[in-house]
Write an enzyme that holds these catalytic residues in place. Structure first.
Site, PDB file in Angstrom:
ATOM      1  CE  LYS A  22       1.830   5.056  -2.887  1.00 46.66           C
ATOM      2  NZ  LYS A  22       1.905   4.804  -1.436  1.00 46.66           N
ATOM      3  CG  ASN A  23       0.702   1.069  -1.886  1.00 53.75           C
ATOM      4  OD1 ASN A  23       1.516   1.962  -1.642  1.00 53.75           O
ATOM      5  ND2 ASN A  23      -0.593   1.206  -1.639  1.00 53.75           N
ATOM      6  NE  ARG A  93       1.161   2.440   8.037  1.00 52.15           N
ATOM      7  CZ  ARG A  93       0.905   2.325   9.323  1.00 52.15           C
ATOM      8  NH1 ARG A  93       1.225   3.296  10.152  1.00 52.15           N
ATOM      9  NH2 ARG A  93       0.322   1.262   9.791  1.00 52.15           N
ATOM     10  CB  CYS A 117      -2.099   9.186   3.728  1.00 54.58           C
ATOM     11  SG  CYS A 117      -1.451   9.564   2.108  1.00 54.58           S
ATOM     12  NE  ARG A 122      -2.093   4.374   7.575  1.00 49.96           N
ATOM     13  CZ  ARG A 122      -1.612   4.638   6.356  1.00 49.96           C
ATOM     14  NH1 ARG A 122      -1.372   5.882   6.001  1.00 49.96           N
ATOM     15  NH2 ARG A 122      -1.361   3.669   5.510  1.00 49.96           N
ATOM     16  N   PRO A 123      -2.354   2.063  13.819  1.00 46.44           N
ATOM     17  CG  PRO A 123      -3.731   0.589  15.000  1.00 46.44           C
ATOM     18  CD  PRO A 123      -3.761   1.655  13.947  1.00 46.44           C
ATOM     19  CB  ILE A 124       2.554  -1.082  13.875  1.00 42.80           C
ATOM     20  CG1 ILE A 124       3.353  -0.628  15.107  1.00 42.80           C
ATOM     21  CG2 ILE A 124       2.626  -0.039  12.783  1.00 42.80           C
ATOM     22  CD1 ILE A 124       4.882  -0.689  14.882  1.00 42.80           C
ATOM     23  CG  ASP A 125      -2.696  -3.586  16.938  1.00 49.47           C
ATOM     24  OD1 ASP A 125      -2.773  -2.712  16.051  1.00 49.47           O
ATOM     25  OD2 ASP A 125      -3.583  -4.441  17.109  1.00 49.47           O
ATOM     26  CD  GLN A 126      -3.620  -7.419  14.771  1.00 50.76           C
ATOM     27  OE1 GLN A 126      -3.544  -8.629  14.553  1.00 50.76           O
ATOM     28  NE2 GLN A 126      -4.084  -6.940  15.921  1.00 50.76           N
ATOM     29  CG  ASP A 307      -5.054   3.128  -1.332  1.00 51.84           C
ATOM     30  OD1 ASP A 307      -5.448   3.639  -0.265  1.00 51.84           O
ATOM     31  OD2 ASP A 307      -3.933   2.591  -1.451  1.00 51.84           O
ATOM     32  NE  ARG A 399       3.278  10.143   0.212  1.00 49.73           N
ATOM     33  CZ  ARG A 399       2.163   9.662   0.756  1.00 49.73           C
ATOM     34  NH1 ARG A 399       1.238  10.485   1.179  1.00 49.73           N
ATOM     35  NH2 ARG A 399       1.970   8.375   0.891  1.00 49.73           N
TER      36      ARG A 399
HETATM   37  C1  UD1 Z   1      -1.547  -0.051   2.945  1.00 47.60           C
HETATM   38  C2  UD1 Z   1      -1.303   0.924   1.812  1.00 47.60           C
HETATM   39  C3  UD1 Z   1      -2.409   1.963   1.734  1.00 47.60           C
HETATM   40  C4  UD1 Z   1      -3.770   1.283   1.669  1.00 47.60           C
HETATM   41  C5  UD1 Z   1      -3.928   0.252   2.785  1.00 47.60           C
HETATM   42  C6  UD1 Z   1      -5.210  -0.570   2.662  1.00 47.60           C
HETATM   43  C7  UD1 Z   1       1.097   0.992   1.569  1.00 47.60           C
HETATM   44  C8  UD1 Z   1       2.356   1.754   1.760  1.00 47.60           C
HETATM   45  N1  UD1 Z   1      -0.026   1.567   2.028  1.00 47.60           N
HETATM   46  O1  UD1 Z   1      -1.519   0.696   4.160  1.00 47.60           O
HETATM   47  O2  UD1 Z   1      -2.199   2.748   0.562  1.00 47.60           O
HETATM   48  O3  UD1 Z   1      -4.766   2.269   1.802  1.00 47.60           O
HETATM   49  O4  UD1 Z   1      -2.831  -0.675   2.761  1.00 47.60           O
HETATM   50  O5  UD1 Z   1      -5.271  -1.205   1.422  1.00 47.60           O
HETATM   51  O6  UD1 Z   1       1.070  -0.079   0.987  1.00 47.60           O
HETATM   52  N2  UD1 Z   1      -4.499  -1.885  11.432  1.00 47.60           N
HETATM   53  C9  UD1 Z   1      -4.493  -2.125  12.810  1.00 47.60           C
HETATM   54  N3  UD1 Z   1      -3.365  -2.673  13.353  1.00 47.60           N
HETATM   55  C10 UD1 Z   1      -2.244  -2.958  12.625  1.00 47.60           C
HETATM   56  C11 UD1 Z   1      -2.265  -2.697  11.230  1.00 47.60           C
HETATM   57  C12 UD1 Z   1      -3.405  -2.156  10.674  1.00 47.60           C
HETATM   58  O7  UD1 Z   1      -5.464  -1.874  13.499  1.00 47.60           O
HETATM   59  O8  UD1 Z   1      -1.267  -3.441  13.192  1.00 47.60           O
HETATM   60  C13 UD1 Z   1      -5.713  -1.311  10.818  1.00 47.60           C
HETATM   61  C14 UD1 Z   1      -5.456   0.097  10.248  1.00 47.60           C
HETATM   62  O9  UD1 Z   1      -5.619   1.094  11.228  1.00 47.60           O
HETATM   63  C15 UD1 Z   1      -6.513   0.160   9.173  1.00 47.60           C
HETATM   64  C16 UD1 Z   1      -6.594  -1.282   8.657  1.00 47.60           C
HETATM   65  O10 UD1 Z   1      -6.038  -2.096   9.681  1.00 47.60           O
HETATM   66  O11 UD1 Z   1      -7.743   0.541   9.717  1.00 47.60           O
HETATM   67  C17 UD1 Z   1      -5.863  -1.536   7.362  1.00 47.60           C
HETATM   68  O12 UD1 Z   1      -4.507  -1.163   7.472  1.00 47.60           O
HETATM   69  P1  UD1 Z   1      -3.360  -1.835   6.597  1.00 47.60           P
HETATM   70  O13 UD1 Z   1      -3.938  -2.839   5.655  1.00 47.60           O
HETATM   71  O14 UD1 Z   1      -2.286  -2.267   7.514  1.00 47.60           O
HETATM   72  O15 UD1 Z   1      -2.860  -0.596   5.725  1.00 47.60           O
HETATM   73  P2  UD1 Z   1      -1.390  -0.076   5.549  1.00 47.60           P
HETATM   74  O16 UD1 Z   1      -0.453  -1.220   5.383  1.00 47.60           O
HETATM   75  O17 UD1 Z   1      -1.103   0.951   6.577  1.00 47.60           O
END
Ligand code: UD1
Length: 433
Positions: A22-23, A93, A117, A122-126, A307, A399
């Protein structure tokens, strides 16, 4: 409303095949936008998240044609603009990947907020930091993220991610493949689905190297084209069935896996006393006596996958001794614990750590899948428990698991899905997607 009913206590036996990941499928579906052409995607898992992602593309003007079992042809040539106002965006997501893909193709993206989930913040700052390094700005406007290039198109840049985020790595890759010049991503995520996305994009004409390491290099190309691509097997689905086999005893062969992706899971099962027999693309899990305690600390790949955390929570709840689970990726991944407690599990959570005191037996109960992998954990617990477990929130499980009920029935589990009347909601509603 659907429910899953399990009469527990049966040992699982037989063979099971793993579906596509899926991912990996989700970013690849959204990456077809960059090709502006027809792409054939094979080994797509039959899960609602993937169906939603394809529907979002259709809502934007793409055509999606089924070409075979688990295969589609996606033609994104007629996607006309940089806006995705599909109401489905908020249920996934992975719809954040629309930002990188639309920015890469059109130099601008206007996309509603994504869902997913609820594991805490779950920010997107990065992601945004990465886009900025490529010359884009991101603003919040009318409930949407608006990414645009104020000084001409995207250009290459150096991106250092503070966290090895899967989502940020994917989004920067998507935006960078057609940006002018070279981009580097330092402290990139190394997950197998990052490699799968890079392989797909390279088949479409991109120039990406280093995927699977912490340093990814991308040389921008003017244009991508279509290709035919097969998605890798789902390591989390495979791991879930391996844990189910270990929880119930018996002997299960999980086929179609890449054993290298499973190393952390197989090592932990072995440490707990399960039997593991590994072939080129199959792993057999067996158990003859009660498993013993183990500690788990989740981390970014190649660390132990977050996961797989809830599924191991369910397994450790019946192992001999006291185990410690430390969640190293998300703030709040322990929402499954309250549900497992209804099945007699003894788990105490403090901050990001859970102490699991193994009980000889779990007992069946009515429980609710509060997120995708939490749902998988409840199924595992229900298979191992005495008595009947009734799981609601099944849509959350669908899902990300392709025919989980049918596959487990094939292994001899007493499990079925039923349709029932909607019950009035007693708890806080789930976040969708
Ligand atoms: C993806 C997976 C999810 C998995 C996760 C970690 C998908 C659709 N989802 O989620 O199933 O559990 O990887 O393997 O593929 N973070 C920040 N800023 C950012 C981005 C992330 O602080 O801009 C933090 C998040 O809050 C979290 C950590 O980084 O604590 C990891 O997040 P990330 O690897 O980005 O996970 P997702 O891509 O959301």
């Amino acid at each position: 409303m659907k429910k899953i009913i399990i009469n527990g206590g049966r040992k699982l036996r037989g063979d099971i095949s793993v579906s596509g990941m899926k991912n990996a499928a989700l970013p690849i579906v959204f990456a077809t936008i960059l090709s502006g052409d027809e792409c054939i995607l094979e080994n797509l898992p039959d899960v609602t998240d993937v169906a939603l992602s394809l529907k979002i593309l259709e809502d934007m003007g793409a055509t999606v044609r089924t070409t075979g079992r688990n295969a589609v042809a996606v033609d994104t040539s007629r996607i006309g603009g940089d806006v995705s106002d599909s109401p489905l965006v908020g249920r996934l997501r992975a719809s954040t990947y629309l930002l990188g893909a639309l920015l890469g193709r059109f130099g601008e993206a206007l996309v509603g907020f994504s869902g997913g989930c609820d594991f805490g913040v779950r920010p997107i700052d990065q992601h945004i930091k990465g886009f900025q390094a490529l010359g884009a700005e991101v603003r919040i406007e009318n409930g949407c993220n608006h990414a645009f290039c104020p000084h001409g198109g995207l250009h290459g840049g150096s991106v250092y991610l503070d966290i090895a985020s899967v989502g940020a790595t994917i989004n920067v890759m998507l935006a960078a493949v057609t940006a002018a010049g070279k981009t580097t991503i330092d402290n990139a995520a190394r997950e197998p689905h990052i490699v799968d996305l890079a392989n797909f994009l390279n088949m479409c004409g991109a120039r990406i190297s280093g995927a699977g390491t912490s340093f990814i290099k991308i040389t921008g190309v003017e244009k991508l084209h279509g290709c035919s691509y097969t998605i890798i097997p789902d390591m989390i689905e495979a791991g879930t069935y391996m844990v189910a086999a270990a929880a119930t005893g018996g002997r299960v062969t999980v086929r179609g896996v890449i054993p290298k992706h499973m190393e952390t899971v197989t090592a932990k099962l072995q440490e707990m006393g399960a039997g593991i027999d590994e072939k080129d693309d199959a792993i057999t899990v067996s158990r003859s006596s009660r498993l013993t305690r183990a500690n788990i600390k989740t981390y970014f790949y190649p660390g132990f996958p977050t996961d797989m955390h809830p599924q191991f929570g369910a397994l450790l709840a019946t192992a001999e001794g006291t185990s410690i689970i430390t969640e190293g990726v998300f703030d709040n991944r322990f929402r499954y614990v309250d549900e497992l407690a209804k099945m007699n599990a003894d788990i105490k959570v403090e901050g990001r750590t859970a102490t699991v005191i193994g009980r000889e037996r779990l007992t069946g109960a009515p429980v609710k899948a509060v997120d995708l992998r939490a749902g998988a954990a409840l199924i595992i617990a229900g298979l191992a428990a005495e008595g009947t477990t009734e799981i609601s929130g099944v849509e959350t499980i669908e899902r990300g698991y392709d025919d989980i009920v049918g596959k487990l029935r094939g292994l001899g589990a007493d499990i079925r899905m039923i349709e029932c009347e909607n019950e009035p909601e007693k708890e806080t509603p789930d976040k969708a997607g």
